[in-house]
Design a protein around this motif. Structure first.
Motif, short mmCIF file in Angstrom:
data_model
loop_
_atom_site.label_atom_id
_atom_site.label_comp_id
_atom_site.label_asym_id
_atom_site.label_seq_id
_atom_site.Cartn_x
_atom_site.Cartn_y
_atom_site.Cartn_z
N GLY B 221 0.79 -1.22 0.00
CA GLY B 221 0.00 0.00 0.00
C GLY B 221 0.82 1.27 0.00
O GLY B 221 0.28 2.35 -0.11
N SER B 223 2.78 4.19 -1.51
CA SER B 223 2.62 4.79 -2.84
C SER B 223 3.89 4.67 -3.67
O SER B 223 5.00 4.83 -3.17
N ASN B 224 3.71 4.35 -4.95
CA ASN B 224 4.84 4.28 -5.89
C ASN B 224 4.36 4.86 -7.21
O ASN B 224 3.86 4.12 -8.09
N GLN B 232 1.30 1.31 -6.42
CA GLN B 232 1.59 0.89 -5.04
C GLN B 232 2.78 -0.06 -5.06
O GLN B 232 3.01 -0.75 -6.05
#
Lengths: 156, 304
Positions: B221, B223-224, B232
């Motif tokens: 979960g 963030s990416n 994610q």
């Protein structure tokens, strides 16, 4: 102009050989190996003739084509060296658990069943070879899984 | 003489220039010589230095790997560790990479007290932070947690004395003290010996900061941005479904440098899976895999 052709040819060949001789693979050997393997698979056919497969498997082929092509070329799984049910089970689950894959458990099972069925027909020699290398228990389990898919779809 | 010329020019046709085709054997000989030349270069070039041959490409590269003494030895070792562990993100020139890792050259973090600086590679660091007047909001895993005190001292000394940084070297003893101050909660060797593989794997998950990207409970979960995996970092709770233990260990060791992009024309996702093979020990990898397999929710069955 014409007289220069052999010289140009020699020059081009010399340059090509020189470059090929000097350039060496870098040290990312494993990545390069994985990439080479995937490239090899992806150069093969990207479709399968499923016209002789049972209707249910043909329907599953549609799900496979639609879902899997969202992230990679279909030629990758089609020409890969996976053939045993457990290999496909792991591969499909690995993909379906990626966030945003859009593959739910129902679609995942259809894709798995298609791949197992297809491997038992189109890649029969590869599957038989893998089964022959398994322990007696693993072989019996794998054969039961293949049979389960055939029983579900054949003659229906 | 003049009579003869007059005679012949009257009866013979005008001489013309002609050309013979290049004989085939000349091509073959040329190709063989070129091939042998290329093989020679491949093995012995070092650009004409007979002391240098594969896998080294130049005299400078060979000199770099020669054992050195004193400060030069520490600097060379520090550089080698830096380029293996840190350089991929922070860049070998210390200038960092946009959206991936801040610069170390000219960074005020580098000149902090030794314990504060050591905390970054030992415990990781989550943004937002300020570096040289710019905000960086990223997560760094504790990439140095697996390094020895000597390696850590060498690499931090290299960082503190390179690219215009001038904060002085640090010692292995200082690293030992910093590690003790930072990892007060880490289990002792005796405690680890009494644990099950899954419990030890949980300690490995903590030690190397896997939670910083994959979440404290492995549910992901984080963030990416622009990653194809729904932007994610992926959850780990289903790895038992998708990998054998050997496959999982191989993947963690290899890492995944190139994360597929959601928008191919968009920026590179800031997070990627580091190549943990050189950092996490074989036994720790085995325990980590056991721990990750234990995360699968009980009772879930996909039916295939």
């Amino acid at each position: 102009m014409k007289t220069k052709f052999p010289i140009l040819l020699l020059g081009a060949t010399a340059f090509g050989l020189f470059v090929a001789g000097v350039i060496r693979a870098d040290d990312q050997q494993l990545d390069a190996e994985t990439k080479a393997r995937i490239d090899k698979y992806e150069q093969g056919p990207a479709t399968i003739d499923v016209s002789k497969y049972p209707q249910g498997i043909q329907d599953n082929y549609e799900v496979f084509s639609q879902k899997c092509s969202q992230c990679h070329k279909l030629s990758r799984p089609i020409n890969s060296d996976y053939a045993a049910p457990d290999e496909w089970s792991r591969y499909v689950k690995r993909m379906m658990h990626k966030p945003g894959s859009g593959i739910d458990s129902t679609s995942g099972k259809k894709i798995y069943e298609f791949l197992v069925y297809d491997s038992s027909v189109r890649k029969k020699a590869m599957l038989d070879d893998k089964l022959a290398r398994m322990s007696a228990d693993d072989k019996a389990t794998a054969e039961a899984k293949v049979k389960e898919v055939h029983d579900k779809y054949d003659n229906k | 003489m003049s009579d003869e010329l007059i005679c012949c020019s009257k009866h013979d046709s005008e001489p013309t220039a002609s050309r013979k085709p290049v004989p085939v054997w000349l091509f073959v000989l040329t190709l063989v010589l070129l091939f042998l030349g290329a093989v020679y270069f491949d093995h012995y070039s070092g650009w004409f230095d007979k002391q240098v041959y594969a896998p080294y490409a130049s005299a400078e590269e060979l000199a770099f790997y020669q054992p050195k003494s004193g400060a030069a030895s520490v600097a060379a070792h520090g550089r080698a560790v830096y380029e293996t562990v840190c350089g991929l993100c922070h860049s070998n020139d210390g200038l960092g990479k946009p959206n991936q890792a801040p610069p170390l050259a000219g960074s005020e973090w580098v000149s902090k007290d030794v314990t504060s600086l050591a905390r970054v590679p030992l415990a990781g660091l989550n943004g937002p932070i300020q570096v040289a007047g710019h905000e960086w909001n990223l997560a760094m895993a504790p990439m140095g947690a697996g390094l020895s005190d000597a390696d850590l001292a060498a690499v931090l000394s290299y960082i503190r004395t390179s690219w215009g940084n001038n904060s002085g070297a640090v010692t292995a003893d200082e690293m030992k003290a910093a590690r003790a101050a930072i990892s007060g909660n880490a289990p002792s060797a005796e405690a680890l010996a009494k644990m099950t593989p899954v419990e030890r794997g949980r300690a490995v998950f903590q030690k190397y900061g896997c939670y910083q990207c994959h979440g404290q409970d492995g549910k992901g979960g984080v963030s990416n941005a622009n990653a194809k995996t729904a932007e994610q970092v992926p959850s780990l709770i289903y790895v038992a479904d998708g990998y054998t233990k050997a496959e999982l260990i191989a993947f963690v060791s290899r890492g995944e440098r190139n994360i597929p992009r959601l928008n191919p024309a968009g920026p590179e996702p800031p997070h990627f899976m580091p190549k943990w093979g050189p950092i996490i020990s074989t036994n720790e990898l085995s325990d980590l895999a056991d721990f990750l397999f234990s995360l699968k929710p009980k009772g879930e069955n996909l039916g295939f």
